[in-house]
Every structure is written in C-alpha cells, then in structure tokens.
Design an enzyme around this catalytic site. Sequence first.
Site, PDB file in Angstrom:
ATOM      1  N   HIS A 191       0.874  -1.177   0.000  1.00 59.60           N
ATOM      2  CA  HIS A 191       0.000   0.000   0.000  1.00 59.60           C
ATOM      3  C   HIS A 191       0.916   1.233   0.000  1.00 59.60           C
ATOM      4  O   HIS A 191       2.017   1.184   0.548  1.00 59.60           O
ATOM      5  CB  HIS A 191      -0.825  -0.055   1.290  1.00 59.60           C
TER       6      HIS A 191
ATOM      7  N   ASP B 217       3.290  -4.596   8.220  1.00 58.92           N
ATOM      8  CA  ASP B 217       2.042  -3.856   8.066  1.00 58.92           C
ATOM      9  C   ASP B 217       0.912  -4.888   8.173  1.00 58.92           C
ATOM     10  O   ASP B 217       0.714  -5.699   7.262  1.00 58.92           O
ATOM     11  CB  ASP B 217       2.037  -3.157   6.704  1.00 58.92           C
TER      12      ASP B 217
ATOM     13  N   GLN C 184      -4.195  -5.468   6.896  1.00 64.54           N
ATOM     14  CA  GLN C 184      -5.154  -6.385   6.272  1.00 64.54           C
ATOM     15  C   GLN C 184      -5.068  -7.796   6.836  1.00 64.54           C
ATOM     16  O   GLN C 184      -5.658  -8.722   6.274  1.00 64.54           O
ATOM     17  CB  GLN C 184      -4.949  -6.437   4.751  1.00 64.54           C
TER      18      GLN C 184
ATOM     19  N   LYS D  38     -10.203  -1.051  10.716  1.00 66.48           N
ATOM     20  CA  LYS D  38     -10.279  -2.250   9.864  1.00 66.48           C
ATOM     21  C   LYS D  38     -10.552  -3.503  10.686  1.00 66.48           C
ATOM     22  O   LYS D  38     -10.701  -4.587  10.147  1.00 66.48           O
ATOM     23  CB  LYS D  38      -8.990  -2.400   9.060  1.00 66.48           C
TER      24      LYS D  38
ATOM     25  N   CYS E 299      -4.626   2.294  -3.730  1.00 63.18           N
ATOM     26  CA  CYS E 299      -3.399   2.876  -3.149  1.00 63.18           C
ATOM     27  C   CYS E 299      -2.228   1.910  -3.304  1.00 63.18           C
ATOM     28  O   CYS E 299      -1.414   1.745  -2.382  1.00 63.18           O
ATOM     29  CB  CYS E 299      -3.577   3.238  -1.684  1.00 63.18           C
TER      30      CYS E 299
HETATM   31  N1  PMP Z   1      -1.614  -0.807   4.656  1.00 66.24           N
HETATM   32  C1  PMP Z   1      -2.526  -1.588   4.071  1.00 66.24           C
HETATM   33  C2  PMP Z   1      -2.134  -2.954   3.604  1.00 66.24           C
HETATM   34  C3  PMP Z   1      -3.836  -1.113   3.916  1.00 66.24           C
HETATM   35  O1  PMP Z   1      -4.752  -1.890   3.337  1.00 66.24           O
HETATM   36  C4  PMP Z   1      -4.166   0.184   4.381  1.00 66.24           C
HETATM   37  C5  PMP Z   1      -5.571   0.750   4.201  1.00 66.24           C
HETATM   38  N2  PMP Z   1      -6.169   0.467   3.002  1.00 66.24           N
HETATM   39  C6  PMP Z   1      -3.181   0.940   4.996  1.00 66.24           C
HETATM   40  C7  PMP Z   1      -1.919   0.416   5.120  1.00 66.24           C
HETATM   41  C8  PMP Z   1      -3.459   2.309   5.519  1.00 66.24           C
HETATM   42  O2  PMP Z   1      -4.358   2.243   6.568  1.00 66.24           O
HETATM   43  P1  PMP Z   1      -5.017   3.571   7.158  1.00 66.24           P
HETATM   44  O3  PMP Z   1      -5.623   4.291   5.989  1.00 66.24           O
HETATM   45  O4  PMP Z   1      -6.040   3.070   8.126  1.00 66.24           O
HETATM   46  O5  PMP Z   1      -3.930   4.347   7.807  1.00 66.24           O
END
Ligand code: PMP
Length: 405
Positions: free
Chosen positions: A121, A198, A201, A224, A362
């Site tokens: 991401h 990270d 997910q 999440k 993203c």
């Molecule tokens: N890393 C991953 C793998 C994600 O899926 C996301 C959110 N889509 C993020 C980071 C960022 O998370 P947040 O927008 O809650 O900060």
Amino acid sequence: MDINKIREQFPILSIKIDGKSYYYFDNAATTQKPQKVIDTVNEIYSLQNSNIHRGAHYLSNLLTDRFEQARIKVQHFINAEHREEIIFTYGTTSSINLLSYSFGEAFVGEGDEVITTELEHHSNIVPWQILCERKKAKLKYIPLAKDGALDIDRLESLITPKTKLVTIAQVANSTGSVNDVKKVVKIAHSHNIPVLIDAAQSIQHMKVDVQELDCDFLAFSGHKIYGPTGIGVLYGKKEWLEKLPPFMGGGEMIDRVTMERTTYNCLPFKFEAGTPNYVGAIGLGAAIDFVNEVGIEEIASYEKSLYDYALQKAEENTNLLIIGPETGKISVLSFVHKSIPSGDLGFFLDKWGIAIRTGNHCAQPAMDFFGVPGTARLSIAMYNTREEVDYFFEKLKEAELFFGV
Ligand code: PMP
C-alpha cells in the site's frame, strides 16, 4: 459461528437504500462496527468524557484507566510481551510515518538502504521514500514474481551491509495475498536487520502473534478490525523503542521541560504527544473484546470457506481476470472484467445495493506490475454470507447483459 447472531450485532447491515438491502463488500477499506463498539463510544461521549492522564477528578481517572485497559487488551490480542510496547497512533499510516521518521532519525544515514516490496500500500512506500530523500538513502523493493506473489527469496540478495530495515505487509490489500512474513523476519534477522510488518489487512482475519512472528515492529488500524476510525497501533519491541527518538513533541511525551531543553517520558508515552484518541482506543478495546468473543480462529475459518466459495464462482466466469497469485489469498477478491471497466461495474453494482471498491487501491506499483490501472475489489468480513456472494454474482451477470457482453 452463528452468522445470524453476528449480523444482528451490526446495525448498519440492516439498512435499506431505495428500499433495497445493502451488500457491503468494501471491508478492506473499512469494517462496520458492532453495537458493542458503538455503545462504548456513545457511553463515553454521553456519560464519561474527560481528558485523560492529567486529571485530578473522577471522570479523568476513570477514562485514564479505561485507556490503559485498552492498551492491555491490544497487548494480549497480539501477544506482545510488555504493555509499553503498544503505542496508540491514529492508524496504520500514522504508525508507519512515526516509525519511518523516528527510526530514520536514529539509524538511517546517507547511502543506507531500506527494503520494502512492490506489493505495498502507498502508506508503506511513500513514508520510506520521504525518509530516503531526506537522508539520501536508497529504497529497494522485493519484487513480484510472474505468478503474482512476492518473490521473497530475492530478499537475501537485496540485503547489503547498508540495509537498515525491511518492511512488508502480511496481507496485500490489492490482491489478498498472504506474504510469508515469518520467512522475511528470519532472513532479515540473520543479518541483524529489524522488520516492520504492516498488519492492516491481516489483524482482522488471522491470529497475529508478534512474539511468534518475532517481528520488531507491527502496525495496524482500529477501523479495519471493527473499531473506530482515527485510532491505530504501532507495536515495537521495547529494546528498539527505547533507542528511538520521539516523532512529535508536545504534552504527555515529556518528563521535564525547561526553556533550554526537554527530557522525555518513558514508554509508551514518549510516542504519544498531545491528547490521544482515548475514545478511539477504548472503542478499539471493545472491538477486540468482540473479536475475542467470536474467536479469531473461528472468524478465519468462516471467512476462508466464504472466500473459497467466492473465488470459485469468480473462476467460473471466464470474463474475469483475477489479479494476484492463484492460491494463498484471503479476504480480497481483486479482478478486472475483460469488457466492463471496473468503474462502470462498481457504478452498476451500486445501483443494486452492492458496495465494492474500484481503482488502484493505493497500490500503484502493484497495478503497474499487473498492467492494469485498477481493479474491482470485493473484500469480505466475518458478517458476509454465501447469499450475499450469490447476489453479487447474479448482479454481475446482469451487468454483463446490460453492457452487452
Ligand atoms: N496498509 C494496508 C495494507 C492497507 O490496506 C491500508 C488501508 N487500506 C493501509 C496500510 C493504511 O491504513 P489507514 O488508511 O487506516 O492508515
């Protein structure tokens, strides 16, 4: 797992829009909230609100206590050894930015290297790019292999004496692939290099045990995992966190301030400048209670059977190009329709009350690898059902008729 009982606890799942039920498949973007979390947040704002930590009065002490209890819930949930290894942030992005700044200040200099992956991401790429630009360091990437999974075996050859940190998502939000983060930790540790995972997910879909993974840092977002927005966690091994300078300055992170200089508070407060999102943290504690009551292993096995069902239905439709590796995926079904642009498909399905996400998620470097501008992404959570999946594929067929496929 009694799916009806679970669904009853999420009020949003019974809303109607234009008289139609809502089929929520955008769980990788954010999950819905169970009544327990809503009630917790509501209770605080209605009956208990007060700023924490510095209060000499009843409500402040009550909420300070609840805030610290929430920290312990997170600690136990991810099996961290120490309570002070849990730092409350505002989300995964905020956790990664905190670490990239702080770790970067202490340990990354000109010519040094950080390794991330092509599948991340943006929030696990851009903060490292900013750091590398600031420090004249180099960002390297574990590449994707032909099969659409990360080529973890390439890590060994990317590591040099200049490598300072390796970071990787446990589950990719763009493809759903589960990365072998344990192997990454093993390889990196054999060179004494720390690893950030990270877990944005993965935390809501599988047991995440930081001691078992032996990762040095781990980040996730409350929203999440059925918790409120604006709250997140950065886990760090105590011995690492103690070596890192603060990210933000302000109240609560200090020990003593004079006009000349400041000494800093102990862990975890050194990294929690300003009024924290105490309502969010306590709400996250309630979300963790909820997940524990259902059981993370039960959630994982229920979701796996639902995911396999959805994947099989997708594979039966030869017009769909499924993005990512064939196996080793969870929760996220990312695909491109051969004839219908993802945006149009999303728009059509929305008219039938189906919420999916379309776009690059993203993850533009990953989209570049797969040679697509974006995908349609259906992502499941513990409250989704086979009937919902059936409805989705029924409407997908109707979309094909509508668009003349
Ligand atoms: N890393 C991953 C793998 C994600 O899926 C996301 C959110 N889509 C993020 C980071 C960022 O998370 P947040 O927008 O809650 O900060």
